[in-house]
Design a protein around this motif. Structure first.
Motif, PDB file in Angstrom:
ATOM      1  N   LEU A  32       2.681 -50.113 103.098  1.00 37.36           N
ATOM      2  CA  LEU A  32       3.192 -50.008 101.735  1.00 37.36           C
ATOM      3  C   LEU A  32       2.070 -49.926 100.712  1.00 37.36           C
ATOM      4  O   LEU A  32       2.166 -49.191  99.723  1.00 37.36           O
TER       5      LEU A  32
ATOM      6  N   ALA B 242       0.552 -46.458 100.416  1.00 33.55           N
ATOM      7  CA  ALA B 242       1.570 -45.547  99.886  1.00 33.55           C
ATOM      8  C   ALA B 242       1.744 -45.756  98.384  1.00 33.55           C
ATOM      9  O   ALA B 242       1.853 -44.791  97.615  1.00 33.55           O
ATOM     10  N   ALA B 243       1.767 -47.026  97.960  1.00 30.57           N
ATOM     11  CA  ALA B 243       1.897 -47.327  96.535  1.00 30.57           C
ATOM     12  C   ALA B 243       0.683 -46.811  95.763  1.00 30.57           C
ATOM     13  O   ALA B 243       0.813 -46.226  94.672  1.00 30.57           O
TER      14      ALA B 243
ATOM     15  N   LEU C 219       9.517 -42.948 101.032  1.00 35.99           N
ATOM     16  CA  LEU C 219       8.338 -43.500 100.372  1.00 35.99           C
ATOM     17  C   LEU C 219       7.105 -42.645 100.662  1.00 35.99           C
ATOM     18  O   LEU C 219       6.283 -42.383  99.773  1.00 35.99           O
TER      19      LEU C 219
ATOM     20  N   LEU D  94      11.551 -51.587  99.066  1.00 38.81           N
ATOM     21  CA  LEU D  94      11.092 -50.200  99.195  1.00 38.81           C
ATOM     22  C   LEU D  94      11.577 -49.338  98.035  1.00 38.81           C
ATOM     23  O   LEU D  94      10.865 -48.451  97.563  1.00 38.81           O
TER      24      LEU D  94
ATOM     25  N   PRO E  96       8.530 -47.597  93.875  1.00 42.97           N
ATOM     26  CA  PRO E  96       8.348 -46.472  92.936  1.00 42.97           C
ATOM     27  C   PRO E  96       8.949 -46.757  91.564  1.00 42.97           C
ATOM     28  O   PRO E  96       8.421 -46.284  90.546  1.00 42.97           O
TER      29      PRO E  96
END
Length: 449
Positions: free
Chosen positions: A63, A66-67, A238, A315, A319
């Protein structure tokens, strides 16, 4: 003082997977469990936490990048960077008052147990860093006043333990963790507003009719509603938002599916060791104290973040939180290091909404909005603490903060008590409410006799 700090640092460096078995073995022996039984329980619980941490590492290691990729992809530029809870914890433990926190917190917890003002035996020593954080902030606010800093840390602990007591029935009923409470500083703080908000949202016309818990989703969507498949689908989305190539999208999708499948199994291993330990402690207390049947063992909220609704909600919120940071007027914090730990912040909200992902996401949007504003407000203090701890400020920014402590409602409120001229009024009011509650309990028990 230096020797005491070195001892504390050595204990912390052992890590939760070593600290917990040692602490539980010692506690088990003290409560008459016997060495072999206590040692076996401690090791089994330690193994369970190793497994849980491996799964959480899998979650965070996927995560986090990805963030960060989303932040870079959308070209976000804000003045304050969220350095994440690991940095916040390191900065907190570097404070001059940190050496006092572990022994002081243990003594306060014991006194509260003996006086019946809490039902939680908080054995999650690693997460005492949240109390240290509040003390460290107040140490800066008051110009180095050690007494005020320690009072602030104790106040934070007391409130955390009381919220852990309040939420323990939900932990038992929704997460199926018998005799467990979760006094994790970040998780309980988001519950203060999150649980009432979640309840209100669940009564709003139209919204109240939306059923979006894992069981309902699975019935409606078949195989694609299973927790494993939910993790896969949300992970893929994601990865797409992060702008990954096909291979990376597929990898994060499989990783999220694995988290959904593996976490409940790791928790079962943990509970295998915890149940005999909990029974021994409860039996010991029942012989010596009245109303000891409902003593809770306080654990890290990591034991519940693997619930399908918790992961799904987190999740979706990652975003959204990045988007909020861009559009909210006055926000200066760039969400970064703590995005991957949103799972901890919304765990109690998910429990309060009975796993309704839609209700939890709506509640989470409101909470992340308030967190960003509080983190912005505390950024100057957070930066001063970091500089005093000789923490390297990331390149490209002059200030830091964190969603975990900067955006933590309990931490923010206690700091304001010591920062503003009328703060002591709030402190006195809280003390009076606490005393009234305590003596009303004594009167009720006396009448009952």
């Amino acid at each position: 003082m230096d020797n005491l700090l070195n001892i504390v640092q050595y204990i912390l460096d052992l890590g939760p997977s070593v600290m917990l078995p040692l602490a539980l073995t010692i506690i088990g022996i003290c409560f008459g469990q016997g060495f072999s039984k206590a040692f076996r329980s401690g090791i089994t619980i330690g193994i369970g936490f190793v497994g849980i941490n491996l799964v959480i590492d899998l979650l965070v290691s996927n995560l986090g990048p990805a963030a960060q990729a989303m932040v870079e992809r959308f070209g976000l530029q804000l003045q304050v960077i969220d350095v994440g809870w690991p940095a916040a914890a390191a900065i907190s433990w570097a404070s001059p008052i940190a050496a006092f926190i572990i022994p002081l917190a243990l003594i306060v917890n014991l006194i509260m147990l003996l006086t019946g003002t809490t039902k939680t035996m908080d054995i999650d020593i690693w997460n005492y860093w949240h109390f240290a954080a509040t003390g460290a902030f107040v140490y800066v606010v008051t110009g180095g006043n050690v007494m005020f800093a320690l009072i602030a840390a104790i106040l934070r602990e007391i409130i955390v333990l009381k919220i852990a007591d309040w939420t323990a029935p939900m932990v038992q009923n929704f997460f199926n963790l018998e005799g467990i409470s979760l006094p994790t500083g970040s998780t309980v703080a988001y519950a203060v507003l999150g649980i009432p908000l979640g309840k209100i949202i669940g009564k709003i016309p139209v919204l109240k009719d939306i059923k979006a818990d894992p069981e309902t989703i699975q019935k409606r969507f078949g195989i694609f509603g299973e927790p494993m498949m939910m993790g896969l689908i949300l992970g893929l989305l994601l990865g797409i938002l992060a702008g990954y190539d096909f291979a990376s999208v597929a990898q994060i999708g499989i990783s999220m599916a694995a988290v959904m499948l593996l976490m409940p199994r790791m928790v079962r291993i943990l509970m295998e060791g915890l149940i005999p330990f909990s029974e021994s402690v409860r039996e010991f207390l029942q012989k010596r104290f009245k109303n000891a049947d409902d003593i809770y063992i306080g654990l890290d909220a990591a034991v519940v973040v693997g619930h399908p609704s918790v992961i799904a909600t987190a999740l979706i919120l990652i975003p959204i939180t990045i988007f909020l940071a861009v559009i909210l007027p006055g926000n200066k914090v760039l969400p970064f290091g703590d995005l991957a730990t949103i799972v901890f912040y919304i765990a109690f909200i998910v429990g309060a909404t009975n796993g309704n992902i839609v209700h939890s996401v709506i509640t989470g949007v409101i909470l992340m909005t308030t967190a960003l504003y509080m983190a912005t407000d505390l950024a100057p203090l957070h930066t001063i603490m970091a500089k005093q701890a000789k923490f390297a400020i990331p390149a490209g920014t002059s200030m830091i903060s964190s969603l975990d402590e900067g955006g933590n409602l309990l931490n923010w409120l206690i700091i304001k008590m010591f920062q503003v001229s009328w703060g002591w009024i709030i402190l006195v009011v809280i003390a009076i409410i606490g005393l009234i509650h305590y003596f009303s309990k004594i009167n009720k028990s006396t009448v009952g006799q």
